[in-house]
Design a protein around this motif. Structure first.
Motif, PDB file in Angstrom:
ATOM      1  N   ARG A  59       0.982  -1.248   0.031  1.00  0.00           N
ATOM      2  CA  ARG A  59      -0.181   0.142  -0.066  1.00  0.00           C
ATOM      3  C   ARG A  59       1.005   1.139  -0.117  1.00  0.00           C
ATOM      4  N   LEU A  60       0.297   2.466  -0.127  1.00  0.00           N
ATOM      5  CA  LEU A  60       1.058   3.585  -0.321  1.00  0.00           C
ATOM      6  C   LEU A  60       1.114   4.142   1.111  1.00  0.00           C
ATOM      7  N   ARG A  61       2.386   4.682   1.426  1.00  0.00           N
ATOM      8  CA  ARG A  61       2.691   5.109   2.766  1.00  0.00           C
ATOM      9  C   ARG A  61       3.141   6.525   2.638  1.00  0.00           C
ATOM     10  N   PRO A  62       2.711   7.382   3.292  1.00  0.00           N
ATOM     11  CA  PRO A  62       3.285   8.819   3.194  1.00  0.00           C
ATOM     12  C   PRO A  62       4.790   9.053   3.535  1.00  0.00           C
ATOM     13  N   ALA A  63       5.489   9.783   2.895  1.00  0.00           N
ATOM     14  CA  ALA A  63       6.987  10.074   3.089  1.00  0.00           C
ATOM     15  C   ALA A  63       7.193  11.652   3.104  1.00  0.00           C
ATOM     16  N   VAL A  64       8.142  12.032   3.614  1.00  0.00           N
ATOM     17  CA  VAL A  64       8.600  13.478   3.706  1.00  0.00           C
ATOM     18  C   VAL A  64      10.323  13.094   3.037  1.00  0.00           C
ATOM     19  N   ARG A  65      10.444  13.911   2.210  1.00  0.00           N
ATOM     20  CA  ARG A  65      11.635  13.949   1.248  1.00  0.00           C
ATOM     21  C   ARG A  65      12.576  15.357   1.657  1.00  0.00           C
ATOM     22  N   LEU A  66      13.723  15.153   2.281  1.00  0.00           N
ATOM     23  CA  LEU A  66      14.361  16.311   2.570  1.00  0.00           C
ATOM     24  C   LEU A  66      15.632  16.050   1.809  1.00  0.00           C
ATOM     25  N   GLU A  67      16.167  17.372   1.174  1.00  0.00           N
ATOM     26  CA  GLU A  67      17.145  17.051  -0.018  1.00  0.00           C
ATOM     27  C   GLU A  67      18.096  18.212   0.472  1.00  0.00           C
ATOM     28  N   TRP A  68      19.607  17.767   0.414  1.00  0.00           N
ATOM     29  CA  TRP A  68      20.704  18.689   0.195  1.00  0.00           C
ATOM     30  C   TRP A  68      21.168  18.669  -0.940  1.00  0.00           C
ATOM     31  N   GLU A  69      22.429  19.598  -1.246  1.00  0.00           N
ATOM     32  CA  GLU A  69      22.795  19.316  -2.487  1.00  0.00           C
ATOM     33  C   GLU A  69      23.563  17.810  -2.785  1.00  0.00           C
ATOM     34  N   GLY A  70      23.045  17.206  -3.592  1.00  0.00           N
ATOM     35  CA  GLY A  70      23.668  15.999  -3.673  1.00  0.00           C
ATOM     36  C   GLY A  70      23.278  14.754  -2.718  1.00  0.00           C
ATOM     37  N   SER A  71      22.265  14.921  -1.987  1.00  0.00           N
ATOM     38  CA  SER A  71      22.044  14.046  -1.036  1.00  0.00           C
ATOM     39  C   SER A  71      20.390  14.107  -0.587  1.00  0.00           C
ATOM     40  N   THR A  72      19.848  13.123  -0.701  1.00  0.00           N
ATOM     41  CA  THR A  72      18.165  12.912  -0.535  1.00  0.00           C
ATOM     42  C   THR A  72      17.994  12.028   0.520  1.00  0.00           C
ATOM     43  N   LEU A  73      16.830  12.438   1.682  1.00  0.00           N
ATOM     44  CA  LEU A  73      16.672  11.415   2.603  1.00  0.00           C
ATOM     45  C   LEU A  73      15.105  11.571   2.463  1.00  0.00           C
ATOM     46  N   ASP A  74      14.596  10.138   2.173  1.00  0.00           N
ATOM     47  CA  ASP A  74      13.129  10.019   2.515  1.00  0.00           C
ATOM     48  C   ASP A  74      12.792   9.466   3.872  1.00  0.00           C
ATOM     49  N   VAL A  75      11.951  10.297   4.631  1.00  0.00           N
ATOM     50  CA  VAL A  75      11.538   9.700   5.827  1.00  0.00           C
ATOM     51  C   VAL A  75      10.288   9.281   5.660  1.00  0.00           C
ATOM     52  N   ILE A  76      10.119   7.834   6.411  1.00  0.00           N
ATOM     53  CA  ILE A  76       8.899   7.069   6.381  1.00  0.00           C
ATOM     54  C   ILE A  76       8.685   6.671   7.733  1.00  0.00           C
ATOM     55  N   GLU A  77       7.197   6.610   8.105  1.00  0.00           N
ATOM     56  CA  GLU A  77       6.514   6.001   9.464  1.00  0.00           C
ATOM     57  C   GLU A  77       6.189   4.762   9.232  1.00  0.00           C
ATOM     58  N   TYR A  78       6.626   3.792  10.050  1.00  0.00           N
ATOM     59  CA  TYR A  78       5.852   2.440  10.566  1.00  0.00           C
ATOM     60  C   TYR A  78       5.076   2.450  11.499  1.00  0.00           C
TER      61      TYR A  78
END
Length: 492
Positions: A59-78
């Motif tokens: 199923r689809l899970r909400p996420a928040v994507r944080l981006e810096w130059e050259g670096s991406t972090l997707d934060v996901i809740e379980y």
């Protein structure tokens, strides 16, 4: 200031919440905001967050994507609370808590295991706390039983007091009853208005102080601060009007209220009534605590022995494992797990499951699982108190339990005699495991029973608030950034 280390990489972080009726998306929003704020305070705020959904675990899970130059972090809740809410009653939670507290004093099985990984001082402190906990639980139960017996012994006197109070109650006219109703409504309205006005100002000031040094958001008073500030004048006028009307109604009904107070005072003077009301209030408080702080743990960690609970635990782990497996098979360079409180137990159990898959040692995907962050973690208590306690001759069963919960676990001291199993290997040897512990957090430990790469202690000393204080601690989120390899100060 600590600059973020940037690299060409794409990472995913799964945050697992702890005990209690956790609202969906709260863990996700709080953790993403904490990382954003910590990065900004370090002088390297990410770009504006992107909100998205990721297909995980069917199923689809909400996420928040944080981006810096050259670096991406997707934060996901379980979010696993949906599986456990309402599955265990307060009485079951209490009897489980008492049983494991008593079992923690087992000098034949449990104490040597604790002594193996603890210093003499820590061992003495842990055993003393266990004795105090057993005594407190037993004393609480005994006090409630004594209160019940007292109420029953004074049942005749209590019934007589109730009858006397009933006869002493005034018989208001329709007009007086209407005035009393108006007084109650006006008083409730005044309390609600005053509470909202106080909280709006206090919360706005608190948020503004917290964000005073937060880049372009300096002085941000929260989502509702500006709007509530504009309505403060009309709200004050409304409050003054309501208070004035309540005072007028109170003056008109003062003799009537005095008669009600006298009848109530006479009723409470009877010990059988007052003690019964105190016992009901104590039971309500204890029930709420057991359901919000104990039931989830009791349900989850005793599931190996009770089939109905095993289904709940299996559902929690099936879903969590599916989320992590899908992330490992997606186009992320690195995957991280962070767990608070019981969420840290679930996160490690997911790793145990992945480690026991038939292809675990050959799977290249598992090498991308790079980090585990536990905070407010009771894993030592789970290892020491809560897991199964096999019988004296159940050597192979005992080793099977250790095998299934073996990731980064220190060996015990059990003698398996002729049933000693062959050694086995475990993956995740290069996983970066950091444990964060607040000094006042009585529910968590430093995790002496596990091989942890970095132990960080935060000076959060309030025992009433420390277990939840990680979520609002800038120091904690600086540690989280450092653990993620994105910079930050490691505090010891």
């Amino acid at each position: 200031m600590h600059d973020l280390e940037v690299g060409e990489r794409r990472s995913a972080l799964v945050v697992v919440h702890g005990i209690g009726k956790q609202a969906p998306l709260r863990t996700l929003g709080t953790f993403a905001q904490g990382l954003t704020r910590a990065a900004a305070l370090a002088g390297a705020a990410p770009r504006p967050a992107k909100l998205l959904t990721v297909p995980l675990g069917g199923r689809l899970r909400p996420a928040v994507r944080l981006e810096w130059e050259g670096s991406t972090l997707d934060v996901i809740e379980y979010h696993w609370a949906e599986y456990s809410v309402g599955r265990l009653g307060a009485w079951e939670a209490f009897t489980w808590l008492l049983a494991v507290s008593v079992a923690g004093l087992d000098f034949r099985r449990q104490v040597p295991y604790l002594a193996h990984a603890a210093s003499g001082r820590k061992l003495a402190r842990a055993l003393a706390m266990q004795v105090v906990q057993v005594a407190a639980l037993a004393a609480g139960a005994a006090a409630l039983l004594l209160a019940l017996l007292t109420v029953l012994a004074r049942a005749d006197a209590a019934l007589a007091a109730i009858g006397a109070a009933g006869r002493a109650l005034p018989q208001p006219s329709i007009g007086e009853a209407a005035l009393l109703l108006a007084l109650v409504c006006l008083t409730a309205t005044a309390v609600a208005l005053g509470r909202d006005m106080f909280l709006s100002g206090w919360e706005s000031a608190r948020v503004a102080r917290r964000h005073a040094a937060f880049g372009s958001a300096s002085g941000w008073p929260g989502m509702f601060g500006s709007a509530s500030g504009g309505w403060r004048g009309p709200a004050l006028l409304a409050l003054a009007l309501v208070v004035g009307l309540a005072a007028w109604a109170a003056a008109l009904t003062a003799p009537l209220v005095a008669e009600y107070a006298a009848a109530g005072g006479g009723l409470l003077a009877e010990p059988g009534v007052s003690l019964g009301l105190l016992a009901i209030a104590a039971l309500a408080v204890a029930r709420n605590y057991l359901l919000t702080h104990v039931a989830d743990i009791a349900l989850y960690v005793t599931s190996d022995r009770v089939s109905a609970r095993a289904r709940t635990r299996r559902a929690v782990l099936d879903d969590g494992e599916a989320v992590v497996r899908d992330l490992l098979q997606a186009d992320y360079h690195e995957v991280y797990l962070a767990g608070h409180s019981l969420g840290s137990v679930i996160a490690l159990d997911v790793l145990d499951r992945l480690a026991r898959a038939p292809d675990a040692h050959a799977a290249s995907d598992l090498r991308r699982l790079r980090g585990l962050l536990t905070f407010g973690s009771p894993l030592d208590k789970v290892a020491y108190f809560f897991r199964q306690r096999p019988g004296e001759d159940e050597a192979l069963r005992s080793q099977l339990i250790s095998f299934l919960h073996g990731v980064r676990r220190r060996p015990g001291l059990r003698d398996y005699g002729p049933y000693q199993a062959a050694p086995y290997a475990l993956p995740f040897t290069d996983l970066r495991w950091w444990q964060v512990h607040a000094t006042g957090d009585l529910l968590s430990d430093r995790l002496d029973h596990y091989y942890v790469d970095e132990r960080v202690t935060l000076p959060l000393r309030n025992p009433l608030a420390a277990h939840g204080a990680y979520w609002s601690s800038d120091a904690f989120f600086h540690v989280a950034l450092a653990w993620l390899g994105l910079g930050g100060a490691v505090l010891r």
